[in-house]
Every structure is written in C-alpha cells, then in structure tokens.
Design a protein around this motif. Structure first.
Motif, PDB file in Angstrom:
ATOM      1  N   ALA A  61      35.480  46.366  50.166  1.00  0.00           N
ATOM      2  CA  ALA A  61      35.538  46.202  48.716  1.00  0.00           C
ATOM      3  C   ALA A  61      36.482  47.218  48.084  1.00  0.00           C
ATOM      4  CB  ALA A  61      34.138  46.346  48.117  1.00  0.00           C
ATOM      5  N   ALA A  62      36.499  48.441  48.606  1.00  0.00           N
ATOM      6  CA  ALA A  62      37.419  49.457  48.095  1.00  0.00           C
ATOM      7  C   ALA A  62      38.860  49.033  48.335  1.00  0.00           C
ATOM      8  CB  ALA A  62      37.137  50.805  48.748  1.00  0.00           C
ATOM      9  N   ALA A  64      39.898  45.923  48.579  1.00  0.00           N
ATOM     10  CA  ALA A  64      40.142  44.827  47.637  1.00  0.00           C
ATOM     11  C   ALA A  64      40.415  45.364  46.245  1.00  0.00           C
ATOM     12  CB  ALA A  64      38.933  43.892  47.620  1.00  0.00           C
ATOM     13  N   SER A  65      39.653  46.383  45.853  1.00  0.00           N
ATOM     14  CA  SER A  65      39.825  46.984  44.539  1.00  0.00           C
ATOM     15  C   SER A  65      41.220  47.573  44.374  1.00  0.00           C
ATOM     16  CB  SER A  65      38.762  48.069  44.328  1.00  0.00           C
ATOM     17  OG  SER A  65      38.986  48.770  43.129  1.00  0.00           O
ATOM     18  N   VAL A  66      41.689  48.305  45.388  1.00  0.00           N
ATOM     19  CA  VAL A  66      43.028  48.900  45.332  1.00  0.00           C
ATOM     20  C   VAL A  66      44.091  47.812  45.237  1.00  0.00           C
ATOM     21  CG1 VAL A  66      44.729  50.175  46.692  1.00  0.00           C
ATOM     22  CG2 VAL A  66      42.398  51.036  46.494  1.00  0.00           C
ATOM     23  N   CYS A  67      43.964  46.761  46.040  1.00  0.00           N
ATOM     24  CA  CYS A  67      44.952  45.676  46.017  1.00  0.00           C
ATOM     25  C   CYS A  67      45.008  45.003  44.646  1.00  0.00           C
ATOM     26  CB  CYS A  67      44.626  44.646  47.095  1.00  0.00           C
ATOM     27  SG  CYS A  67      44.976  45.188  48.782  1.00  0.00           S
ATOM     28  N   LEU A  68      43.853  44.702  44.073  1.00  0.00           N
ATOM     29  CA  LEU A  68      43.825  44.020  42.789  1.00  0.00           C
ATOM     30  C   LEU A  68      44.330  44.917  41.666  1.00  0.00           C
ATOM     31  CD1 LEU A  68      40.468  42.047  43.103  1.00  0.00           C
ATOM     32  CD2 LEU A  68      42.800  41.180  43.381  1.00  0.00           C
ATOM     33  N   TYR A  69      44.046  46.211  41.766  1.00  0.00           N
ATOM     34  CA  TYR A  69      44.557  47.154  40.763  1.00  0.00           C
ATOM     35  C   TYR A  69      46.084  47.207  40.815  1.00  0.00           C
ATOM     36  CZ  TYR A  69      45.085  51.496  38.110  1.00  0.00           C
ATOM     37  OH  TYR A  69      45.452  52.431  37.175  1.00  0.00           O
ATOM     38  N   GLU A  70      46.624  47.322  42.019  1.00  0.00           N
ATOM     39  CA  GLU A  70      48.075  47.388  42.150  1.00  0.00           C
ATOM     40  C   GLU A  70      48.734  46.060  41.783  1.00  0.00           C
ATOM     41  OE1 GLU A  70      49.049  50.177  42.024  1.00  0.00           O
ATOM     42  OE2 GLU A  70      49.357  51.163  43.955  1.00  0.00           O
ATOM     43  N   ALA A  71      48.057  44.951  42.055  1.00  0.00           N
ATOM     44  CA  ALA A  71      48.576  43.654  41.596  1.00  0.00           C
ATOM     45  C   ALA A  71      48.710  43.647  40.087  1.00  0.00           C
ATOM     46  CB  ALA A  71      47.645  42.534  42.062  1.00  0.00           C
ATOM     47  N   GLY A  72      47.715  44.196  39.398  1.00  0.00           N
ATOM     48  CA  GLY A  72      47.772  44.262  37.946  1.00  0.00           C
ATOM     49  C   GLY A  72      48.915  45.125  37.448  1.00  0.00           C
ATOM     50  N   MET A  73      49.201  46.224  38.145  1.00  0.00           N
ATOM     51  CA  MET A  73      50.304  47.092  37.745  1.00  0.00           C
ATOM     52  C   MET A  73      51.645  46.367  37.862  1.00  0.00           C
ATOM     53  SD  MET A  73      48.971  49.955  36.752  1.00  0.00           S
ATOM     54  CE  MET A  73      47.680  48.888  36.091  1.00  0.00           C
ATOM     55  N   ALA A  74      51.867  45.691  38.994  1.00  0.00           N
ATOM     56  CA  ALA A  74      53.124  44.965  39.189  1.00  0.00           C
ATOM     57  C   ALA A  74      53.252  43.817  38.196  1.00  0.00           C
ATOM     58  CB  ALA A  74      53.204  44.446  40.627  1.00  0.00           C
ATOM     59  N   LEU A  75      52.160  43.092  37.987  1.00  0.00           N
ATOM     60  CA  LEU A  75      52.191  41.963  37.056  1.00  0.00           C
ATOM     61  C   LEU A  75      52.415  42.437  35.626  1.00  0.00           C
ATOM     62  CD1 LEU A  75      51.842  38.884  36.831  1.00  0.00           C
ATOM     63  CD2 LEU A  75      49.406  39.288  36.409  1.00  0.00           C
ATOM     64  N   GLY A 116      41.233  38.327  49.988  1.00  0.00           N
ATOM     65  CA  GLY A 116      40.923  38.208  51.410  1.00  0.00           C
ATOM     66  C   GLY A 116      39.989  39.309  51.888  1.00  0.00           C
ATOM     67  N   LEU A 117      40.249  40.543  51.450  1.00  0.00           N
ATOM     68  CA  LEU A 117      39.369  41.654  51.818  1.00  0.00           C
ATOM     69  C   LEU A 117      37.974  41.467  51.225  1.00  0.00           C
ATOM     70  CD1 LEU A 117      41.874  44.618  51.371  1.00  0.00           C
ATOM     71  CD2 LEU A 117      40.835  43.869  53.522  1.00  0.00           C
ATOM     72  N   ALA A 118      37.918  40.981  49.981  1.00  0.00           N
ATOM     73  CA  ALA A 118      36.623  40.742  49.364  1.00  0.00           C
ATOM     74  C   ALA A 118      35.854  39.654  50.108  1.00  0.00           C
ATOM     75  CB  ALA A 118      36.808  40.355  47.898  1.00  0.00           C
ATOM     76  N   ALA A 119      36.563  38.606  50.555  1.00  0.00           N
ATOM     77  CA  ALA A 119      35.909  37.530  51.301  1.00  0.00           C
ATOM     78  C   ALA A 119      35.306  38.062  52.595  1.00  0.00           C
ATOM     79  CB  ALA A 119      36.910  36.420  51.601  1.00  0.00           C
ATOM     80  N   ALA A 120      35.999  39.022  53.217  1.00  0.00           N
ATOM     81  CA  ALA A 120      35.471  39.614  54.444  1.00  0.00           C
ATOM     82  C   ALA A 120      34.217  40.434  54.186  1.00  0.00           C
ATOM     83  CB  ALA A 120      36.541  40.490  55.103  1.00  0.00           C
ATOM     84  N   ALA A 121      34.045  40.880  52.925  1.00  0.00           N
ATOM     85  CA  ALA A 121      32.850  41.646  52.561  1.00  0.00           C
ATOM     86  C   ALA A 121      31.674  40.747  52.207  1.00  0.00           C
ATOM     87  CB  ALA A 121      33.153  42.588  51.397  1.00  0.00           C
ATOM     88  N   GLY A 122      31.906  39.447  52.106  1.00  0.00           N
ATOM     89  CA  GLY A 122      30.815  38.522  51.821  1.00  0.00           C
ATOM     90  C   GLY A 122      31.048  37.689  50.570  1.00  0.00           C
ATOM     91  N   ARG A 123      30.273  36.623  50.462  1.00  0.00           N
ATOM     92  CA  ARG A 123      30.438  35.696  49.344  1.00  0.00           C
ATOM     93  C   ARG A 123      30.221  36.347  47.984  1.00  0.00           C
ATOM     94  NH1 ARG A 123      26.631  30.373  48.343  1.00  0.00           N
ATOM     95  NH2 ARG A 123      27.461  29.822  46.276  1.00  0.00           N
ATOM     96  N   PRO A 124      29.169  37.155  47.783  1.00  0.00           N
ATOM     97  CA  PRO A 124      29.000  37.782  46.466  1.00  0.00           C
ATOM     98  C   PRO A 124      30.193  38.648  46.067  1.00  0.00           C
ATOM     99  CG  PRO A 124      26.971  37.961  47.737  1.00  0.00           C
ATOM    100  CD  PRO A 124      28.018  37.471  48.672  1.00  0.00           C
ATOM    101  N   ALA A 125      30.757  39.374  47.024  1.00  0.00           N
ATOM    102  CA  ALA A 125      31.924  40.203  46.731  1.00  0.00           C
ATOM    103  C   ALA A 125      33.126  39.343  46.362  1.00  0.00           C
ATOM    104  CB  ALA A 125      32.257  41.088  47.934  1.00  0.00           C
TER     105      ALA A 125
END
Length: 316
Positions: A61-62, A64-75, A116-125
């Motif tokens: 999850a950590a 996934a969090s880093v990836c999504l944060y950096e995606a937001g910065m680039a976007l 993808g990383l979140a999916a590996a952590a489970g459906r709720p994540a």
C-alpha cells in the motif's frame, strides 16, 4: 608513419554527464521528490489507526501511495503547462526539459503501477486506491481551480490514510471496521491538507493574510484534537503523542505566522512548504495516538530529510 590520434571519451562530469544530470533534476522537479517523505506516513498512520501492523500488505500500500502521489505531480504539471509557461517558465515542461507527452505518460504509468500494487494488497485496498486515483485525476484535470479544489485535495490525503487501513485488513468485513476506526485520523489529516491547499492558491501572487491565519487556526485545532483526547493515554503513548503534537505545531505554525504578517509570494510559498512538511509529525502523532508510538517516532526522522531536500527541489 604516425598513428592517428585516438578519439577520447568525454571525461566524467563532461557534457554527457551534465545532460544526464540535467534530465534527472528536471524529473526531480516535476515529481517534487522533496515532498515524497510526506507520503508513506499516510499508510502507516492508517494501519495504526486500524489497530494493525503494516506488514507485507502495508508495504504494498505504501508503494501504491507513492506511485499515485507522483502520478498526481506529473499530471498536475501537464494540466498546468500553459499557465506555467506564463507564470513559472522555469518549470520542467515550459522550459522544455521534459516534454508534455513524457509527463502524461509518466502520470498514466504511475497510476497503473499504483493500482497494480494496491491490487496485490487485496480487494479492499484496490477499491480505496481506485477512489484515490480518481480523486487525483479529477483534481488535476477539473477541480483544481474551482471552489471544490481544496476539498478534493483534502479527500485525496484522507483516502491515502484509509488505504493503509484497508490494505492491512484481512477481509472485506474487516476493512469496513478498519475504515470506521481510521476515519477520525483521516479527518484530521484531511483538515490539515485543506488548510495547506487553501494557502497554496496564493503562492504565486500572495496578497492576503486570511488563508495563513485560517491554516494557523486549523493547526491549533488539529493539535488540540490530538493531544486533548488521546485514544490510549497511558505511558509512552501519551508522552509520544504530546511531543509529536508540539513538533507538528512548531513545523507548521512559524511559516504561517510569517506569511500572515507579510503575505508576499515568497513567504506564502514557504508557508505551503512548511505545511507540507508538517504532515510528517502529524502522521507520527496520529500513529502514536492510535497506540503505535514505536511506529510514529521513527517517522519523525523523515522531517530533517524533507527539509534538506526542499532546499534543492521545491515541494510546491
């Protein structure tokens, strides 16, 4: 007959290395790497609020969090490229150091990687990460310059904390319970983020003391909520929470006061940077308050690292 002179490779530190270094710096500026230290603590605070150890799922999850944060910065820079060309021509896209296509591709790829990383952590994540990714893209593409912008950013940070809570839950039913337990922590982190985002709207032009004053009041309210009613008040937990609340208030308050007294663009940007860095002791205090002081205290070690990085690459 003399042999022709052999062509020599450029020495280390020559033109080739300089270009490579320039590209790395451009991407570091685009992705705001100095703010990365504020990201993993969301997930750790969420896991603590849910009463669980981070473990393998928390690590996923950590990531996934880093990836999504950096995606937001680039976007964010991709969406603002025309405005930045007029107001901040030194930014990577308007200066030509990174192409718009590369920034958009990075945002897309990082979003896919995060999910993808979140999916590996489970459906709720995955469900929580999907909501987080949707909020990030909606903020950057539609909501940023609307009255709903600060609320969307606050919601994104709150969801990031809830990602840590849901990722560490072993089943869907447990995830619902984890969300209920983590909601107070998510609300406090969201309130802080709302205040910082409101200040950031004035970082280019400055001119008003109201946002930093409101942010200062929010910091006091969040500190009071944390220190005044700890979830588990005994011993080390109570002492750690109180100490981390002081660190949180000290990190955020001083630049807010300076920006309120002199709301220039420079001091307003410093207030935004201080508010971003203050998320680290806030996350640590949330973890300690939830009963995980041994998780919260090491987070505080990221604060001086974030300060040093911000001197090289702006977090805003």
């Amino acid at each position: 007959m003399a042999r022709p002179a052999r062509l020599r490779r450029p020495p280390p530190g020559g033109v080739v290395n300089a270009r490579g270094s320039g590209r790395r710096r451009a991407w570091a500026e685009l992705l705001r790497v100095s703010a990365l230290c504020t990201v993993p603590g969301d997930v750790l605070a969420g896991a603590a609020a849910a009463g669980r150890a981070p473990g393998r799922r928390g690590a996923l999850a950590a990531g996934a969090s880093v990836c999504l944060y950096e995606a937001g910065m680039a976007l964010n820079d991709w969406a603002d490229r025309d405005v930045d060309a007029a107001e901040r021509p030194h930014r990577p896209l308007p200066s030509g150091r990174v192409t718009p296509g590369a920034a958009l591709a990075a945002a897309t790829g990082l979003t896919v990687a995060g999910l993808g990383l979140a999916a590996a952590a489970g459906r709720p994540a995955l469900v929580t990460a999907g909501a987080l990714a949707g909020t990030v893209w909606a903020y950057d593409l539609r909501l940023k310059n609307t009255p709903a912008g600060p609320l969307a950013m606050a919601g994104a940070r709150a969801l990031d904390l809830l990602l840590g809570a849901t990722a560490t839950a072993p089943a869907v039913r447990d995830a619902r319970h984890a969300v209920r337990r983590a909601l107070p922590s998510a609300a406090l982190l969201g309130a802080h983020t709302l205040a910082v985002t409101a200040v950031s709207r004035h970082e280019e032009r400055g001119g008003t003391a109201l946002p930093p004053l409101a942010a200062l009041a929010t910091t006091a309210a969040v500190s009071r909520a944390l220190a005044g009613r700890p979830a588990r008040p005994e011993g080390l937990r109570s002492s750690a929470t109180a100490g981390l609340c002081i660190a949180y208030g000290a990190t955020a308050a001083r630049p807010y006061v300076h920006a309120a007294l002199n709301p220039s663009p420079h001091l307003t940007r410093r207030a935004v940077g201080g508010g971003i860095r203050a998320m680290i002791p806030l996350q640590a205090a949330l973890a300690a308050r939830a009963g995980a002081p041994t998780l919260g205290l090491p987070l505080l070690a990221l604060l001086p690292i974030a300060r040093r990085l911000s001197r090289k690459v702006s977090p805003t």
